[in-house]
Design a protein around this motif. Sequence first.
Motif, PDB file in Angstrom:
ATOM      1  N   MET A 196      47.187  44.447  47.803  1.00  0.00           N
ATOM      2  CA  MET A 196      46.980  44.050  46.406  1.00  0.00           C
ATOM      3  C   MET A 196      48.340  43.731  45.789  1.00  0.00           C
ATOM      4  SD  MET A 196      43.939  46.690  45.222  1.00  0.00           S
ATOM      5  CE  MET A 196      44.854  48.172  45.640  1.00  0.00           C
ATOM      6  N   PHE A 197      48.878  42.556  46.165  1.00  0.00           N
ATOM      7  CA  PHE A 197      50.208  42.180  45.686  1.00  0.00           C
ATOM      8  C   PHE A 197      50.218  41.867  44.191  1.00  0.00           C
ATOM      9  CE2 PHE A 197      50.949  41.392  50.236  1.00  0.00           C
ATOM     10  CZ  PHE A 197      52.139  42.088  50.388  1.00  0.00           C
ATOM     11  N   ALA A 198      49.066  41.506  43.628  1.00  0.00           N
ATOM     12  CA  ALA A 198      49.035  41.257  42.176  1.00  0.00           C
ATOM     13  C   ALA A 198      49.482  42.503  41.422  1.00  0.00           C
ATOM     14  CB  ALA A 198      47.635  40.841  41.735  1.00  0.00           C
ATOM     15  N   LEU A 199      49.049  43.677  41.874  1.00  0.00           N
ATOM     16  CA  LEU A 199      49.467  44.924  41.230  1.00  0.00           C
ATOM     17  C   LEU A 199      50.956  45.167  41.429  1.00  0.00           C
ATOM     18  CD1 LEU A 199      46.516  47.347  42.101  1.00  0.00           C
ATOM     19  CD2 LEU A 199      46.712  45.671  40.253  1.00  0.00           C
ATOM     20  N   ALA A 200      51.465  44.803  42.606  1.00  0.00           N
ATOM     21  CA  ALA A 200      52.893  44.998  42.872  1.00  0.00           C
ATOM     22  C   ALA A 200      53.741  44.103  41.973  1.00  0.00           C
ATOM     23  CB  ALA A 200      53.190  44.717  44.343  1.00  0.00           C
ATOM     24  N   PHE A 201      53.315  42.836  41.790  1.00  0.00           N
ATOM     25  CA  PHE A 201      54.073  41.938  40.910  1.00  0.00           C
ATOM     26  C   PHE A 201      53.997  42.410  39.457  1.00  0.00           C
ATOM     27  CE2 PHE A 201      53.798  38.887  44.471  1.00  0.00           C
ATOM     28  CZ  PHE A 201      55.119  38.448  44.490  1.00  0.00           C
ATOM     29  N   ARG A 202      52.837  42.955  39.052  1.00  0.00           N
ATOM     30  CA  ARG A 202      52.740  43.496  37.691  1.00  0.00           C
ATOM     31  C   ARG A 202      53.672  44.703  37.525  1.00  0.00           C
ATOM     32  NH1 ARG A 202      50.700  39.329  34.913  1.00  0.00           N
ATOM     33  NH2 ARG A 202      48.684  38.658  35.738  1.00  0.00           N
ATOM     34  N   ALA A 203      53.751  45.530  38.541  1.00  0.00           N
ATOM     35  CA  ALA A 203      54.658  46.675  38.475  1.00  0.00           C
ATOM     36  C   ALA A 203      56.111  46.208  38.400  1.00  0.00           C
ATOM     37  CB  ALA A 203      54.446  47.578  39.688  1.00  0.00           C
ATOM     38  N   ASP A 229      44.165  34.532  43.979  1.00  0.00           N
ATOM     39  CA  ASP A 229      44.261  33.918  42.644  1.00  0.00           C
ATOM     40  C   ASP A 229      45.048  34.802  41.680  1.00  0.00           C
ATOM     41  OD1 ASP A 229      42.849  31.729  43.470  1.00  0.00           O
ATOM     42  OD2 ASP A 229      40.912  32.447  42.732  1.00  0.00           O
ATOM     43  N   ARG A 230      44.821  36.104  41.735  1.00  0.00           N
ATOM     44  CA  ARG A 230      45.533  37.020  40.846  1.00  0.00           C
ATOM     45  C   ARG A 230      47.018  37.095  41.211  1.00  0.00           C
ATOM     46  NH1 ARG A 230      44.110  36.605  36.696  1.00  0.00           N
ATOM     47  NH2 ARG A 230      45.452  38.360  36.130  1.00  0.00           N
ATOM     48  N   VAL A 231      47.322  36.965  42.499  1.00  0.00           N
ATOM     49  CA  VAL A 231      48.728  36.961  42.922  1.00  0.00           C
ATOM     50  C   VAL A 231      49.430  35.730  42.357  1.00  0.00           C
ATOM     51  CG1 VAL A 231      50.298  36.857  44.889  1.00  0.00           C
ATOM     52  CG2 VAL A 231      48.243  38.260  45.015  1.00  0.00           C
ATOM     53  N   ARG A 232      48.788  34.576  42.487  1.00  0.00           N
ATOM     54  CA  ARG A 232      49.405  33.347  41.966  1.00  0.00           C
ATOM     55  C   ARG A 232      49.614  33.444  40.451  1.00  0.00           C
ATOM     56  NH1 ARG A 232      46.420  30.933  46.353  1.00  0.00           N
ATOM     57  NH2 ARG A 232      44.482  30.946  45.147  1.00  0.00           N
ATOM     58  N   ALA A 233      48.646  34.038  39.741  1.00  0.00           N
ATOM     59  CA  ALA A 233      48.791  34.184  38.286  1.00  0.00           C
ATOM     60  C   ALA A 233      49.961  35.095  37.941  1.00  0.00           C
ATOM     61  CB  ALA A 233      47.496  34.726  37.686  1.00  0.00           C
TER      62      ALA A 233
END
Length: 695
Positions: A135-142, A170-174
């Motif tokens: 879940m890289f989207a969470l990592a980028f948010r962190a 899609d969430r990662v790209r966002a």
Amino acid sequence: MALVCGAPLAQAAAVAQVVVIVDTSTSMAATNMDPHQVSLLVTGLLADIVPGAFAVVRLLDVGEDSRLIPSRKTGERVRCSESPNGQCQRVEAQGDWETLARQGRLGVLERGARADRRFRGALPEHLKQKANNSMFALAFRAARGVFDQLDAGPPRTVIWLSDGQDDNPDRVRAAIGELKADGVAIEAVLFGQGDAALARGAGLEPRVVPTPADLMRAFAAALRTALRAPYAIDARVQEQPVFRILDGAEQVWVVAYGDDSLKGATLTGPGGTVVADYAAAMLPKAGAYRVAYLERPAAGDWRIAVQGGGAAAAYAVIQFADLTPVLLSPTGAMAGTPALVEAQVRIGGAAGTPALAAQLTSTRLTLEAEGQSVGLNDAGRDGDRVAGDGRFGALVTFPRAGVQPVTLHLDSPLARRSVSGQLEVGGALRFGAPVDLDLGTLGLAAEACRPLPIAPTMHAGEVPVQLAALRALPADHRLALRLPTGELEPGGGALPFAPGAAAILCLRTGPRAPHSVALGEPWLELRAAGTHGEPLTIRLRWQVQGLGFLARWGWLLALLAAALVLALIVAGFMVPKRFRPTLGLVFVETREELDEVQPLSIRRQWRGVGAGFYRDARAYLHGNYRLSGRAAGALACLKAEARYPRALPVAQQLYRESAEGDWEEVAPQGYPARPGFDFRIGERGPYFRLSNMSR
């Protein structure tokens, strides 16, 4: 005016803000990925040498980290994302995980000082490859949460180390897009057989690293990006042991790396011998590194030697100088007139000292403004006043007036910086005598356009102009001024107006425009936006053959007449008075029966006693003790009024009982028949009485 990027630095020291996102999913342990955790080794290397803020983000696991990212079990079994042959339980997120990750900096391990032992001790456990989710989207948010708590100014970089797989691309790209919009540089590093589609879909070009040596080179390149230090040296020790330190370099890191047999490294050069003891680490089977650090080293050729490390031992050199471009002049410019632009490169920010001559070797300064890119030079030509004085110059013409955004780019072997600011560009526009224009004759839904003979007494540069109305236009009339940059309307915004540009004034009419005539009155004025100078008055003539009064408003008159007729019809039924439903009547032969017989509702019991068209309700009393709406043969009449019905004589005399018990004759115009009053028809009856009934 000086253009600076963030706050000036107190000294010439490299400062960066770096966040490393490491793929800690179980798939990274595969033999074609990172089974020996070279990622742990190179992350430790960055932690040892990155100046400034540094943090590492791991991946979160739905099960192991349920206290951080709460979820609800659905009971449904699905294929595991990290183990396609296994079965995992599907869960539903409770709350917004991405917001939680950013606010709580979930999965983040932050370094304190450069040699933070607590951080180094916690790093191996933090980067264990045990997450069952990607879940890289969470990592980028962190990672964004880490930047949220840091001061703006130093360059920000995210280094993303992964196999290219994610549960929600899609969430990662966002998340990547939002970081890039904030000015964060993102370096994507892809292991061996990883999938590059996700990174490329986010606008990144990943560095593919099939071997540990490639990963070291990729991380060295990412560090250069973080420090904005572009000069790159990456080589094998056996093939190229000699490298050059540039004149003017303020800080230099030399990283020697190889297999886990690497025991040491030394540098020999004009400044003597330097032992690579600034930082060191070894991880069995993954490799080892040694780092040498030099401050303001002597320029020239240096030789590296290593002890162990294998035949593929290599090294990377990062050279840094804290150089910032500064715009010295002009503080303002006049649109359309060449202005001398001068800039300088300084050490330590805008308030620092001028860069050394050696630091300016192969340096390029470029100014970007209003879509043009102009190179500045220090060669004493094309606007530069003195060659070799460290002040770069060029003649730049700003076409538009107003506050213009400008960007100054520095590109040199030691530094790559871009700083932005604003420049006040003035303009001049003065108008002469009023202008007369005849737009001719036009009809309905038509347009008449004529060139507007503008002859300014002074016009320097592209100046924004506005159009204002001096009087109200007739209905369905529209005036507009066409310029090469767009169309102006009275009361609208401003548009740039260049010297010599054509202007065309147009009158447009709609399909319901009335007759109108203009006889040279001042209708418009054109003025330079944001100034109080004399405007250009525009006097107009035209004749519009539009609709007459009846043609234009006949439909409205017909509609009003129809509405009036409808109102009269409705009023004919609404205005007349009606008997209340609770108004009862006792109509009997003798006086004694008035107290014995129950009253009957006039409105409900008898037909024909309602209101008519503009006629109040009437009830006629007949000799058969019935009521009807017929007057023929009636003995008396009850007529509805606002409060009480009016009792009227018809064929016989009508009497009412007075308060003294006497019978008084009712006049021909009748008498209000209040409930409880007794009435007699003729000398002997019959009798009637009104009363209020319950509903």
